[in-house]
Design a protein around this motif. Structure first.
Motif, short mmCIF file in Angstrom:
data_model
loop_
_atom_site.label_atom_id
_atom_site.label_comp_id
_atom_site.label_asym_id
_atom_site.label_seq_id
_atom_site.Cartn_x
_atom_site.Cartn_y
_atom_site.Cartn_z
N TRP A 212 2.43 -26.60 9.22
CA TRP A 212 2.21 -25.79 9.74
C TRP A 212 2.25 -24.41 9.46
CZ3 TRP A 212 4.49 -21.90 13.08
CH2 TRP A 212 3.67 -21.26 14.15
N ILE A 213 3.29 -23.90 8.97
CA ILE A 213 3.49 -22.72 8.11
C ILE A 213 2.15 -22.20 7.49
CG2 ILE A 213 4.65 -20.80 6.94
CD1 ILE A 213 7.31 -22.50 7.94
N ASP A 214 2.00 -23.25 6.81
CA ASP A 214 0.89 -23.10 5.80
C ASP A 214 -0.29 -22.81 6.56
OD1 ASP A 214 1.83 -22.67 3.41
OD2 ASP A 214 2.04 -25.53 3.57
N GLU A 215 -0.45 -23.01 8.16
CA GLU A 215 -1.65 -22.46 8.56
C GLU A 215 -1.56 -21.85 9.31
OE1 GLU A 215 -2.66 -27.10 10.14
OE2 GLU A 215 -2.59 -27.44 8.28
N ASN A 216 -0.80 -21.30 9.95
CA ASN A 216 -0.04 -20.67 10.85
C ASN A 216 0.59 -18.98 10.84
OD1 ASN A 216 -1.55 -22.31 13.93
ND2 ASN A 216 -0.56 -23.76 12.67
N VAL A 217 0.97 -18.93 10.17
CA VAL A 217 1.83 -18.15 9.82
C VAL A 217 1.15 -17.32 8.48
CG1 VAL A 217 3.79 -17.42 9.18
CG2 VAL A 217 3.53 -19.19 11.17
N SER A 218 0.76 -15.48 8.65
CA SER A 218 0.60 -14.82 7.46
C SER A 218 1.84 -14.36 6.95
CB SER A 218 -0.54 -14.14 8.10
OG SER A 218 0.16 -13.17 9.15
N PHE A 219 2.06 -14.07 5.91
CA PHE A 219 3.28 -12.80 5.10
C PHE A 219 2.57 -11.48 4.92
CE2 PHE A 219 4.57 -17.55 5.37
CZ PHE A 219 5.73 -16.96 5.74
N VAL A 220 2.95 -10.58 5.54
CA VAL A 220 2.40 -9.65 5.00
C VAL A 220 3.47 -9.10 4.17
CG1 VAL A 220 2.19 -7.40 5.76
CG2 VAL A 220 1.20 -9.35 6.87
N SER A 221 3.32 -8.27 2.94
CA SER A 221 3.84 -7.38 1.91
C SER A 221 3.98 -5.95 2.21
CB SER A 221 3.56 -7.43 0.66
OG SER A 221 3.68 -9.32 0.23
N THR A 222 4.82 -5.47 1.32
CA THR A 222 5.14 -3.77 2.41
C THR A 222 6.10 -3.31 1.32
OG1 THR A 222 7.14 -3.95 3.68
CG2 THR A 222 5.66 -4.52 5.19
N SER A 223 5.58 -2.10 1.86
CA SER A 223 6.04 -0.77 0.37
C SER A 223 6.84 0.21 1.30
CB SER A 223 5.84 -0.16 -0.65
OG SER A 223 6.18 0.45 -0.90
N VAL A 224 8.26 0.72 1.91
CA VAL A 224 8.40 1.02 2.67
C VAL A 224 9.20 2.71 1.70
CG1 VAL A 224 8.94 -0.46 4.65
CG2 VAL A 224 10.87 0.39 2.65
N ASP A 225 9.17 3.71 2.54
CA ASP A 225 10.25 4.66 2.33
C ASP A 225 10.27 5.77 2.92
OD1 ASP A 225 10.75 6.89 0.53
OD2 ASP A 225 8.45 6.98 -1.10
N ARG A 226 11.36 5.92 3.28
CA ARG A 226 11.87 6.96 3.41
C ARG A 226 13.72 6.73 3.32
NH1 ARG A 226 11.09 8.80 10.15
NH2 ARG A 226 10.41 11.18 9.29
N ILE A 227 13.94 8.16 2.79
CA ILE A 227 15.28 8.44 2.27
C ILE A 227 16.00 8.34 3.96
CG2 ILE A 227 17.23 9.56 1.90
CD1 ILE A 227 15.61 10.12 -0.87
N THR A 228 16.98 7.42 4.36
CA THR A 228 17.63 7.49 5.41
C THR A 228 19.78 7.46 5.03
OG1 THR A 228 16.10 6.30 6.28
CG2 THR A 228 17.95 6.54 7.57
N PRO A 229 19.88 8.09 5.64
CA PRO A 229 22.05 8.27 5.03
C PRO A 229 22.55 7.00 6.66
CG PRO A 229 21.25 10.37 5.10
CD PRO A 229 19.49 9.69 6.03
N ARG A 230 23.58 6.59 5.69
CA ARG A 230 24.22 6.22 6.77
C ARG A 230 24.65 7.21 7.46
NH1 ARG A 230 27.94 2.17 3.98
NH2 ARG A 230 25.92 0.84 3.98
N PHE A 231 24.82 6.44 8.81
CA PHE A 231 25.25 7.04 10.05
C PHE A 231 27.21 8.00 10.00
CE2 PHE A 231 28.00 7.20 14.14
CZ PHE A 231 27.67 8.11 14.87
N SER A 232 26.69 9.28 10.13
CA SER A 232 28.15 9.46 10.69
C SER A 232 28.81 10.40 11.39
CB SER A 232 28.37 11.04 9.37
OG SER A 232 27.07 11.98 9.46
#
Length: 454
Positions: A212-232
């Motif tokens: 069912w997954i093979d027929e009904n689910v797409s898998f999208v690949s991504t490249s993400v980029d944004r420097i985000t420091p930990r909360f302070s």
């Protein structure tokens, strides 16, 4: 996106912000998700049609505190774009529901809603709990427990792919239609990785689910980029001083980039109107980002910590850290095509790294370094060795990490048990390099290069 004029608690009513319907379900309610995917969704031209229900990556604190805080302010939060000289604030309204990771019933309710068309995740490399073959690591007690729970029909689940597998089984049974699954983590081929691991968890439920997954689910690949420091705590004061009563603000750099490859059978936001790019071949772009930005981050984090430095900006001003990065980059650019403009990207990266107002902590970046080295540095080292070169730049990054763990000064790692076993080996350097990549560990000349730089 409307500015608040007083430091009162955020609310949709006071800011006249709509509540879009939930059509995206996300795992990993952290700062990066809120600075990146949620930002793009809020800035899309059809943002009023796409709300996000976000779940924490794991149960317990500090995630539960974020859930409570977001619920108290209608799931709104302020995003501060921190440039070298000043901050620019806005309120983001794309997240409309917040849940702890163990709210499995809520997750399944969303997945069985035909209106929901996308499942996304930012849980880090280690969070997927997969082995080097991209299949569930059955030596992991969480994975073993989840596989048993899936087989037994139990909802006592902890790992993200087990949770998604159960949600997809319930979606199939409810006849809710196709859906896209999209990881947003810094992992090469992240869509294929998630597909491979997810199908193994699905098989524990029943083999027909795999079909069912093979027929009904797409898998999208991504490249993400944004420097985000930990909360302070200072971020709270900055938001308050700007007139925003926000318990969980996010600070990030002005730069942002998102490249996607894959289809969305149940629709998607018009992310391209916010600047996202859709391509047929993601590989060179994700390699550019993973190797040049994330690989250098891992190197600076480990060497910088050993030199008593605290932030990326500190490390960027340190000659030894800078030399380490430049040596690694000189190897990376040889393995990237011209269309990604790698040398210009490197110049831009130094400007981003040097931003003194982005307190991106080296301690944070150094966490789970082993998994990061495997995808951010090992491919470059292997390519250099296959080309007949020493790979000394890559070896320097690996050596910075190895020196820390040998000195017992490394951050606790999700793969700490394997690291501890390597440290007990008769030759811990060989054992540690082997953990990064088996072929590198078997390469005597490369191991000697690492050893020389420790």
């Amino acid at each position: 996106m409307t500015a608040a004029t007083a430091a009162a608690a955020l609310s949709r009513a006071s800011l006249a912000l709509p509540t879009p319907p939930v059509r995206i379900v996300h795992l990993g309610l952290g700062a990066f998700h809120r600075a990146h995917q949620a930002w793009y969704t809020a800035h899309a031209s059809d943002s009023d049609q796409w709300g996000i229900a976000s779940f924490t990556g794991r149960a317990g604190e500090p995630g539960d505190s974020i859930v409570r805080a977001l619920r108290d302010q209608d799931c709104l939060y302020t995003l501060a774009l921190r440039g070298p000289e000043a901050d620019e604030f806005e309120v983001i309204g794309s997240i409309v529901r917040a849940h702890p990771a163990n709210d499995v019933d809520a997750f399944i309710d969303y997945l069985t809603d035909p209106q929901v068309g996308i499942v996304t995740a930012t849980v880090t490399e280690a969070g997927y709990r997969l082995g080097a073959d991209w299949r569930p690591n059955t030596d992991d007690p969480v994975v073993a427990s989840d596989l048993a729970s899936l087989s037994a029909g139990s909802l006592e689940l902890e790992s993200p792919l087990a949770l998604i597998a159960r949600g997809l089984a319930e979606r199939r049974d409810a006849g809710a239609g196709p859906v896209a699954v999209m990881p947003c983590d810094n992992i090469p081929d992240n869509g294929d990785l998630v597909r491979t691991g997810l199908l193994e968890f699905a098989a524990a439920i029943d083999e027909s689910l795999v079909s069912w997954i093979d027929e009904n689910v797409s898998f999208v690949s991504t490249s993400v980029d944004r420097i985000t420091p930990r909360f302070s705590e200072q971020d709270l004061a900055s938001a308050r001083d700007a007139g925003f009563g926000d318990a969980v603000p996010v600070v990030t750099e002005p730069f942002i980039n998102w490249i996607l490859c894959g289809g969305f059978p149940a629709g998607r936001p018009a992310w391209e109107t916010a600047g996202a790019q859709f391509v047929e071949d993601l590989a060179p772009f994700e390699s550019r980002k993973l190797w040049l930005l994330n690989g250098s981050h891992t190197g600076m984090a480990n060497l910088g910590r050993a030199r008593g430095l605290a932030t990326v900006a500190d490390a960027s001003a340190d000659p030894e850290c800078r030399d380490l990065v430049e040596a690694f980059w000189s190897e990376v650019v040889r393995h990237l095509p011209a269309e990604v403009e790698a040398e210009q990207y490197c110049r831009d990266l130094w400007e981003r790294f040097e931003n003194p107002r982005i307190a991106h902590l080296l301690d944070q970046i150094a966490e789970d370094s082993l998994a990061k080295l495997r995808v951010r540095v090992a491919p470059v080292a292997l390519a250099e060795r296959q080309a007949g070169r020493s790979g000394s730049g890559s070896a320097g990054v690996i050596a910075a990490w190895a020196a820390n763990v040998i000195a017992l000064d490394g951050r606790r790692d999700a793969l700490q048990a394997a690291i501890d076993a390597a440290l007990e080996d008769s030759d811990p350097v060989v054992a540690l390099v082997t953990l990064v990549a088996t072929d590198l560990g078997a390469d005597e000349a490369f191991v000697d290069e690492v050893r020389a730089q420790i």
